[in-house]
Design an enzyme around this catalytic site. Sequence first.
Site, PDB file in Angstrom:
ATOM      1  N   GLU A  45    -104.687 -62.724  31.467  1.00 31.49           N
ATOM      2  CA  GLU A  45    -104.544 -62.847  32.974  1.00 31.49           C
ATOM      3  C   GLU A  45    -105.652 -63.556  33.699  1.00 31.49           C
ATOM      4  O   GLU A  45    -106.883 -63.201  33.367  1.00 31.49           O
ATOM      5  CB  GLU A  45    -104.208 -61.505  33.616  1.00 31.49           C
ATOM      6  CG  GLU A  45    -103.857 -61.559  35.027  1.00 31.49           C
ATOM      7  CD  GLU A  45    -103.478 -60.008  35.456  1.00 31.49           C
ATOM      8  OE1 GLU A  45    -104.147 -59.044  34.924  1.00 31.49           O
ATOM      9  OE2 GLU A  45    -102.928 -59.755  36.556  1.00 31.49           O
ATOM     10  N   LYS A  65     -95.923 -62.818  38.245  1.00 29.92           N
ATOM     11  CA  LYS A  65     -95.868 -61.232  37.839  1.00 29.92           C
ATOM     12  C   LYS A  65     -95.242 -60.420  38.822  1.00 29.92           C
ATOM     13  O   LYS A  65     -95.251 -60.389  40.042  1.00 29.92           O
ATOM     14  CB  LYS A  65     -97.408 -61.103  38.012  1.00 29.92           C
ATOM     15  CG  LYS A  65     -97.849 -59.497  37.722  1.00 29.92           C
ATOM     16  CD  LYS A  65     -99.427 -59.289  37.580  1.00 29.92           C
ATOM     17  CE  LYS A  65     -99.705 -57.910  37.174  1.00 29.92           C
ATOM     18  NZ  LYS A  65    -101.406 -57.665  37.213  1.00 29.92           N
ATOM     19  N   CYS A  68    -100.060 -58.346  32.330  1.00 36.32           N
ATOM     20  CA  CYS A  68    -100.837 -57.117  32.497  1.00 36.32           C
ATOM     21  C   CYS A  68     -99.835 -55.730  32.971  1.00 36.32           C
ATOM     22  O   CYS A  68     -98.974 -55.411  32.167  1.00 36.32           O
ATOM     23  CB  CYS A  68    -102.024 -57.357  33.553  1.00 36.32           C
ATOM     24  SG  CYS A  68    -103.207 -56.088  33.062  1.00 36.32           S
TER      25      CYS A  68
HETATM   26  C1  ACM Z   1    -103.475 -55.684  35.967  1.00 38.68           C
HETATM   27  O1  ACM Z   1    -102.174 -55.841  35.895  1.00 38.68           O
HETATM   28  N1  ACM Z   1    -104.245 -56.462  35.983  1.00 38.68           N
HETATM   29  C2  ACM Z   1    -104.207 -54.170  35.375  1.00 38.68           C
END
Ligand code: ACM
Length: 261
Positions: free
Chosen positions: A38, A108, A141
Amino acid sequence: MKITLVQNHPVFGDKAGNVARLVAAMESSPSDLYVLPEMAYSGYQFTSVEETRSLAEDLGSSSIDALRAASRRLDACVVFGFPERAGNLLYNSSLALLPDGKEYLYRKTHLFYKEKLFFSPGDTGFKVFDFRNAKIGIAICFDWFFPESFRTLALKGADIVAHSSNLVLPYCQRADFAAAVQNKVFIATANRVGTEQREAEALTFTGGSVLVSPKGEYLLEGPREKEAVLSADIDPAAARVKRLNPWNDALDDRRPEFYDL
Ligand code: ACM
């Protein structure tokens, strides 16, 4: 299909230098699929919306062009996270670049911690695309924390989840075992290492990138504190065997009529 996880330690804000090091890392292990972390080349811990906007990029940026060129040169799919600027909005996004020019953008879904100050929640939904003999799904993530994320990708047919991460909690690498077994998919979690001290707060990233098979085997496990390039050959078709025994199937046995409250 050869998969490579690149575990890096980007220098906050040094996008060109970080991209050059990522490309060199990819070149060191020719592969079909590269999964990068990420925010792979921007750094993670933004301190204001203005700073985030100044480092964010649209899809025509020179960083993304350099990764596009690498995808073509290496004849490989490259999946990486970056801060995306889309008009007035900022997203924590992941882009899959294919050597034939196809591209898949994922924003995301589940924002973590102070990401909520800087980014809009993703609006793309979970994506699965075809590459060579595999179906590849994208997650970022903290999406791992919600079992619905990997389950949705499995239901959409993913064989492999390309999971670009900047993990700070210690659980995901072990939780991937359950998600891989329950969904019978490969999970490729590419995480970063290092500490980012920005203003008063330091965040330490947990490294330990993993590739877990549908049987829960840890095919790759990276170090906790060092950069690493980790490669393994897999057969994506192993993720299409959802049957556990003559009576049970990991996906068909679901009873969704009892799940929604
Ligand atoms: C995250 O989502 N960067 C922990």
